[in-house]
Structures are given as structure tokens and as C-alpha cells.
Design a protein around this motif. Structure first.
Motif, PDB file in Angstrom:
ATOM      1  N   SER A  50       2.273  -0.611  21.815  1.00  0.00           N
ATOM      2  CA  SER A  50       3.082  -1.175  20.613  1.00  0.00           C
ATOM      3  C   SER A  50       1.953  -1.963  19.508  1.00  0.00           C
ATOM      4  N   GLU A  51       1.081  -2.539  19.939  1.00  0.00           N
ATOM      5  CA  GLU A  51       0.338  -3.115  18.807  1.00  0.00           C
ATOM      6  C   GLU A  51      -0.744  -2.015  18.308  1.00  0.00           C
ATOM      7  N   GLN A  52      -1.123  -1.216  19.185  1.00  0.00           N
ATOM      8  CA  GLN A  52      -1.986   0.003  18.381  1.00  0.00           C
ATOM      9  C   GLN A  52      -1.092   0.810  17.599  1.00  0.00           C
ATOM     10  N   GLU A  53       0.129   1.192  17.928  1.00  0.00           N
ATOM     11  CA  GLU A  53       1.024   1.948  16.979  1.00  0.00           C
ATOM     12  C   GLU A  53       1.061   1.254  15.529  1.00  0.00           C
ATOM     13  N   THR A  54       1.321  -0.136  15.725  1.00  0.00           N
ATOM     14  CA  THR A  54       1.511  -0.770  14.294  1.00  0.00           C
ATOM     15  C   THR A  54       0.254  -0.974  13.446  1.00  0.00           C
ATOM     16  N   LYS A  55      -0.939  -0.947  14.203  1.00  0.00           N
ATOM     17  CA  LYS A  55      -2.048  -0.711  13.491  1.00  0.00           C
ATOM     18  C   LYS A  55      -2.514   0.502  13.112  1.00  0.00           C
ATOM     19  N   VAL A  56      -2.036   1.600  13.637  1.00  0.00           N
ATOM     20  CA  VAL A  56      -2.217   2.823  13.378  1.00  0.00           C
ATOM     21  C   VAL A  56      -1.160   3.446  12.354  1.00  0.00           C
ATOM     22  N   ASN A  57      -0.170   2.898  12.236  1.00  0.00           N
ATOM     23  CA  ASN A  57       0.790   3.084  11.123  1.00  0.00           C
ATOM     24  C   ASN A  57       0.394   2.480   9.694  1.00  0.00           C
ATOM     25  N   GLU A  58      -0.296   1.340  10.036  1.00  0.00           N
ATOM     26  CA  GLU A  58      -0.878   0.676   8.895  1.00  0.00           C
ATOM     27  C   GLU A  58      -1.920   1.647   8.249  1.00  0.00           C
ATOM     28  N   ILE A  59      -2.699   1.938   8.902  1.00  0.00           N
ATOM     29  CA  ILE A  59      -4.064   3.011   8.625  1.00  0.00           C
ATOM     30  C   ILE A  59      -3.523   4.204   7.949  1.00  0.00           C
ATOM     31  N   ASN A  60      -2.609   4.919   8.683  1.00  0.00           N
ATOM     32  CA  ASN A  60      -2.116   6.095   8.139  1.00  0.00           C
ATOM     33  C   ASN A  60      -1.392   5.955   6.778  1.00  0.00           C
ATOM     34  N   LEU A  61      -0.554   4.925   6.713  1.00  0.00           N
ATOM     35  CA  LEU A  61       0.026   4.500   5.409  1.00  0.00           C
ATOM     36  C   LEU A  61      -1.009   4.221   4.389  1.00  0.00           C
ATOM     37  N   LYS A  62      -1.893   3.707   4.593  1.00  0.00           N
ATOM     38  CA  LYS A  62      -3.181   3.311   3.701  1.00  0.00           C
ATOM     39  C   LYS A  62      -3.608   4.707   3.059  1.00  0.00           C
ATOM     40  N   TYR A  63      -4.314   5.363   4.102  1.00  0.00           N
ATOM     41  CA  TYR A  63      -4.700   6.565   3.770  1.00  0.00           C
ATOM     42  C   TYR A  63      -3.773   7.682   3.379  1.00  0.00           C
ATOM     43  N   ALA A  64      -2.623   7.741   3.721  1.00  0.00           N
ATOM     44  CA  ALA A  64      -1.806   8.773   3.088  1.00  0.00           C
ATOM     45  C   ALA A  64      -1.517   8.472   1.588  1.00  0.00           C
ATOM     46  N   ARG A  65      -1.204   7.198   1.503  1.00  0.00           N
ATOM     47  CA  ARG A  65      -1.479   6.824  -0.064  1.00  0.00           C
ATOM     48  C   ARG A  65      -2.278   7.120  -0.831  1.00  0.00           C
ATOM     49  N   GLU A  66      -3.581   7.041  -0.276  1.00  0.00           N
ATOM     50  CA  GLU A  66      -4.923   7.370  -0.922  1.00  0.00           C
ATOM     51  C   GLU A  66      -4.923   8.723  -0.959  1.00  0.00           C
ATOM     52  N   MET A  67      -4.359   9.614  -0.028  1.00  0.00           N
ATOM     53  CA  MET A  67      -4.614  11.036  -0.407  1.00  0.00           C
ATOM     54  C   MET A  67      -3.522  11.656  -1.161  1.00  0.00           C
ATOM     55  N   ASP A  68      -2.507  10.946  -1.502  1.00  0.00           N
ATOM     56  CA  ASP A  68      -1.525  11.636  -2.252  1.00  0.00           C
ATOM     57  C   ASP A  68      -1.864  12.326  -3.656  1.00  0.00           C
ATOM     58  N   PRO A  69      -2.612  11.538  -4.390  1.00  0.00           N
ATOM     59  CA  PRO A  69      -3.176  12.255  -5.563  1.00  0.00           C
ATOM     60  C   PRO A  69      -3.862  13.237  -5.398  1.00  0.00           C
ATOM     61  N   VAL A  70      -4.590  13.378  -4.291  1.00  0.00           N
ATOM     62  CA  VAL A  70      -5.614  14.497  -3.926  1.00  0.00           C
ATOM     63  C   VAL A  70      -4.456  15.697  -3.816  1.00  0.00           C
ATOM     64  N   LEU A  71      -3.581  15.258  -2.919  1.00  0.00           N
ATOM     65  CA  LEU A  71      -2.776  16.664  -2.562  1.00  0.00           C
ATOM     66  C   LEU A  71      -1.846  17.086  -3.631  1.00  0.00           C
ATOM     67  N   LYS A  72      -1.498  16.250  -4.637  1.00  0.00           N
ATOM     68  CA  LYS A  72      -0.563  16.562  -5.801  1.00  0.00           C
ATOM     69  C   LYS A  72      -1.438  16.729  -6.915  1.00  0.00           C
ATOM     70  N   GLY A  73      -2.620  16.586  -7.037  1.00  0.00           N
ATOM     71  CA  GLY A  73      -3.444  16.584  -8.230  1.00  0.00           C
ATOM     72  C   GLY A  73      -3.735  17.920  -8.406  1.00  0.00           C
ATOM     73  N   SER A  74      -4.322  18.409  -9.627  1.00  0.00           N
ATOM     74  CA  SER A  74      -4.424  19.614 -10.186  1.00  0.00           C
ATOM     75  C   SER A  74      -6.103  20.034 -10.109  1.00  0.00           C
ATOM     76  N   GLY A  75      -6.934  19.399  -9.706  1.00  0.00           N
ATOM     77  CA  GLY A  75      -8.222  19.557  -9.740  1.00  0.00           C
ATOM     78  C   GLY A  75      -8.672  20.703  -8.719  1.00  0.00           C
ATOM     79  N   GLY A  76     -10.205  21.016  -9.100  1.00  0.00           N
ATOM     80  CA  GLY A  76     -10.233  22.153  -8.063  1.00  0.00           C
ATOM     81  C   GLY A  76     -10.449  22.227  -6.751  1.00  0.00           C
TER      82      GLY A  76
END
Length: 128
Positions: A50-76
Motif C-alpha cells: 500500500s505504501e508503494q502504491e501510494t508513491k507509485v500513484n504520485e509518480i504516475n500522476l506527476k509524469y502523466a501531467r507532464e506528458m499531457d501536453p506532449v500527447l495533445k500537442g501538435s508538434g512533429g
């Protein structure tokens, strides 16, 4: 050939982001949804505490937010691939601090297996 390798790596990264959700469009999912899917998949595959799950969720959320503009962007495509790889590399470095050595080895194996499956599918489409 280099572009193919980069594309395969990017596909692998995205596969982790949308594991087991075939019907949902990646571009329309929220970072929170993608993070939750990733966390659930990792929890199941790696038997996270459960402790790892909490930490992993925080990591995943942090990087999902960072990845969002890349996924939705219009760059090459190549620029997106490079950005996605850099983001994924940072996320994996953080995973390494949370997972046990056995869990990280299992994670690497799962990732490798998915990459192989994607290569096979790409080859099948090309030949089919």
C-alpha cells in the motif's frame, strides 16, 4: 531504422500509459485517468504494498501531467517521441527508488515483453 527504434520505444511508453483500456482514446483521457490505470496495472503485476502504491500513484500522476501536453500537442512526431522518452526515463528513475530490485527487474521484463509484442504487431500489419 533509427526512427523505427524510437517509434517502438515511444509505443512501449504509451502502452504503459493505457494498459488494458482499448476503448478509451489516449488523447481524450485525463492525466488522472492515465495515472490511475498505470498504478492499477503496476499494483497488479508487481504486487505493490500500500505504501508503494501510494508513491507509485504520485509518480504516475506527476509524469502523466507532464506528458499531457506532449500527447495533445501538435508538434512533429520525432519531437514528441524525444520528449516522451525523456519523461519516461525520469519516471522510471523514480520507480527504481520505490520498487524492490526484484520488482524493478519484473517491470523491465514486462516492458520488454510489451515492446516485443508491439514489434510483432507492427511487422504483422506491414506484411498483412
Amino acid at each position: 531504422m533509427k526512427l523505427f527504434k524510437i517509434a517502438a520505444l515511444f509505443i512501449c511508453c504509451l502502452m504503459l500509459s493505457v494498459m488494458y483500456v482499448h476503448a478509451q482514446d489516449l488523447g481524450n483521457s485525463t492525466p488522472e485517468e492515465r495515472a490511475a490505470m498505470q498504478t492499477e496495472w503496476l499494483k497488479t503485476k508487481l504486487s505493490l504494498s500500500s505504501e508503494q502504491e501510494t508513491k507509485v500513484n504520485e509518480i504516475n500522476l506527476k509524469y502523466a501531467r507532464e506528458m499531457d501536453p506532449v500527447l495533445k500537442g501538435s508538434g512533429g512526431k520525432l519531437a514528441k517521441l524525444k520528449k516522451a522518452k525523456a519523461i519516461n526515463d525520469k519516471k522510471e528513475a523514480e520507480y527504481k527508488t520505490v520498487f524492490s530490485s526484484e520488482q524493478f527487474a519484473t517491470y523491465q521484463k514486462l516492458k520488454s515483453d510489451m515492446k516485443d509484442q508491439m514489434k510483432a504487431k507492427m511487422k504483422e500489419r506491414k506484411n498483412g
